[in-house]
Enzyme design. Structure first.
Site, short mmCIF file in Angstrom:
data_model
loop_
_atom_site.label_atom_id
_atom_site.label_comp_id
_atom_site.label_asym_id
_atom_site.label_seq_id
_atom_site.Cartn_x
_atom_site.Cartn_y
_atom_site.Cartn_z
N SER A 101 -3.14 -1.04 -5.09
CA SER A 101 -4.27 -1.80 -5.64
C SER A 101 -5.00 -1.08 -6.76
O SER A 101 -5.37 -1.68 -7.77
CB SER A 101 -5.27 -2.16 -4.54
OG SER A 101 -5.78 -0.97 -3.93
N GLY B 34 0.82 -1.21 0.00
CA GLY B 34 0.00 0.00 0.00
C GLY B 34 0.85 1.26 0.00
O GLY B 34 0.66 2.14 0.83
N ASP C 38 -3.73 -6.81 -5.15
CA ASP C 38 -4.75 -6.70 -4.10
C ASP C 38 -4.19 -7.33 -2.83
O ASP C 38 -3.75 -8.48 -2.84
CB ASP C 38 -6.01 -7.44 -4.56
CG ASP C 38 -7.19 -7.23 -3.63
OD1 ASP C 38 -6.99 -7.01 -2.43
OD2 ASP C 38 -8.34 -7.31 -4.11
N SER D 195 1.38 3.66 -2.51
CA SER D 195 1.20 4.72 -3.50
C SER D 195 0.63 6.02 -2.93
O SER D 195 0.81 7.09 -3.51
CB SER D 195 0.27 4.24 -4.63
OG SER D 195 -1.02 3.93 -4.12
N ARG D 196 -0.07 5.93 -1.78
CA ARG D 196 -0.73 7.12 -1.25
C ARG D 196 -0.55 7.19 0.27
O ARG D 196 -0.18 6.23 0.91
CB ARG D 196 -2.23 7.10 -1.56
CG ARG D 196 -2.55 7.06 -3.04
CD ARG D 196 -4.06 7.17 -3.30
NE ARG D 196 -4.81 6.06 -2.72
CZ ARG D 196 -5.75 6.19 -1.78
NH1 ARG D 196 -6.08 7.38 -1.34
NH2 ARG D 196 -6.37 5.13 -1.30
N SER E 152 -2.94 0.72 14.21
CA SER E 152 -3.68 1.95 14.45
C SER E 152 -3.93 2.07 15.95
O SER E 152 -3.96 1.06 16.67
CB SER E 152 -5.03 1.90 13.72
OG SER E 152 -5.90 2.92 14.18
N TYR F 163 -12.60 -2.63 11.62
CA TYR F 163 -11.26 -2.05 11.43
C TYR F 163 -10.44 -2.23 12.71
O TYR F 163 -9.27 -2.64 12.66
CB TYR F 163 -11.40 -0.57 11.08
CG TYR F 163 -10.10 0.16 10.83
CD1 TYR F 163 -9.50 0.11 9.58
CD2 TYR F 163 -9.49 0.93 11.82
CE1 TYR F 163 -8.31 0.79 9.32
CE2 TYR F 163 -8.31 1.61 11.59
CZ TYR F 163 -7.73 1.54 10.34
OH TYR F 163 -6.56 2.22 10.09
N ALA G 88 -10.82 -4.46 15.05
CA ALA G 88 -10.52 -5.88 15.25
C ALA G 88 -9.33 -6.31 14.39
O ALA G 88 -8.44 -7.03 14.86
CB ALA G 88 -11.75 -6.72 14.90
N ALA G 89 -9.32 -5.87 13.15
CA ALA G 89 -8.22 -6.22 12.25
C ALA G 89 -6.91 -5.63 12.74
O ALA G 89 -5.86 -6.30 12.76
CB ALA G 89 -8.52 -5.73 10.83
#
Length: 242
Positions: free
Chosen positions: A33, A8, A59, A10-11, A138, A151, A153-154
Site C-alpha cells: 500500500s 501486503g 489498498d 513488501s515488509r 493472529s 484487531y 475481532a477482524a
C-alpha cells in the site's frame, strides 16, 4: 511453475512469505500500500535471482483495486495457484479511543480485504480445479487481546472465514487454511519498549519472539504440502497460547 499472490508483501511477515515462495520455485506477485521503496527493492532482488515477480500498489480496503490486481496477475502469469491473505494494520488502544472511521478502516483492511481478494481469485482457482488459500490471522484472533479488540475481532473473523471457505471450496479441490502468528519480530512490534518486550518473552514458553521467516515456513507448508489438510488453524507462537 505455479503462481503465488501475497497481499501486503513488501515488509515483515509478508516479505518473508514472498521470499519463501520464490525460494520454493514459484512465480510471485504481491500487493503493497505505501512501501514503494521496499517493494521495488524486493522485486529487484528476486528478479536478479531469476524469479518471475511483480508488485502491485493497492489498498487492501479497496475491493475494486484488488479485483484489478487478481485479474492482471492471472493474465500475466497464466493463472493463480495460491493466495496468501496477509495484509493487515493494527493499533493498540482501548476501544473507547477508536473513532468509528478507525474501526471501519481496520475491519476493511484486515478482514473485508481478505474476503474481497479471495472472491476475486476464486474463479481462476475453480476453473483450474486446484488451489491453495492461506489466511494469516493472529493468536489474538484465537484468544483476544486487551486494547486490541478491533484487531482481534477482524482476525477472529478471518479464522471463521477460513473454516467456511474450506467447506465451500473443497469440491473444487481448493484447500483453505489459516496461520496465526504469535508475537513476531516485525515493524508492527517495533513500538514495544525493552520492558514490554521482556514481559512478553517471559510469557512465551520458547522464551523469544517468532521470526517472520518462521511464520513463512508454516504458510509454505500449506502451499506446497498438506494436500489433504483444509479448514485448519495453526498457531506459530512459541507456545504462547498453549
Amino acid at each position: 511453475m505455479k503462481t503465488v499472490l501475497v497481499s501486503g508483501g513488501s515488509r515483515g511477515i509478508g516479505r518473508a512469505i514472498v521470499k519463501s515462495a520464490a525460494k520454493a520455485g514459484h512465480s510471485v506477485a504481491f500487493t503493497y500500500s505505501r512501501s514503494d521503496k521496499e517493494a521495488m527493492e524486493l522485486v529487484a532482488e528476486l528478479a536478479e535471482s531469476g524469479v518471475m515477480v511483480s508488485a502491485y500498489k493497492a489498498d487492501n480496503a479497496d475491493g475494486d483495486a484488488l479485483k484489478r490486481v487478481a485479474d492482471e496477475v492471472a493474465d500475466t502469469f497464466g493463472g493463480i495457484y495460491a493466495l496468501v491473505n496477509n495484509a493487515a494494520i493494527s493499533r493498540i488502544a482501548p476501544l473507547v479511543d477508536f473513532t468509528d472511521e478507525e474501526i471501519s478502516r481496520m475491519l476493511a483492511v484486515n478482514l473485508e480485504g481478505a474476503i474481497k481478494l479471495t472472491k476475486a481469485v476464486c474463479p481462476y482457482m475453480t476453473a483450474a480445479q486446484q488451489g491453495r488459500i492461506v489466511n494469516v490471522s493472529s493468536v489474538w484472533g484465537v484468544c483476544g487481546a486487551s486494547c486490541e479488540s478491533v484487531y482481534s475481532a477482524a482476525k477472529g473473523g478471518l479464522i471463521a472465514f477460513t473454516k467456511a471457505m474450506a467447506k465451500e471450496l473443497a469440491p473444487s479441490k481448493i484447500t483453505v487454511n489459516c496461520v496465526c502468528p504469535g508475537v513476531t519480530d516485525t515493524d508492527m512490534n517495533a513500538c514495544l519498549s525493552t520492558k514490554e518486550r521482556n514481559e512478553l518473552e517471559e510469557q512465551i514458553p520458547l522464551g523469544r519472539f517468532c521470526t517472520p521467516e518462521e511464520i513463512a515456513e508454516a504458510v509454505t507448508f500449506f502451499i506446497d504440502g498438506a494436500a489433504c489438510v483444509t479448514g485448519q488453524v495453526i498457531c506459530v507462537d512459541g507456545g504462547f497460547i498453549v
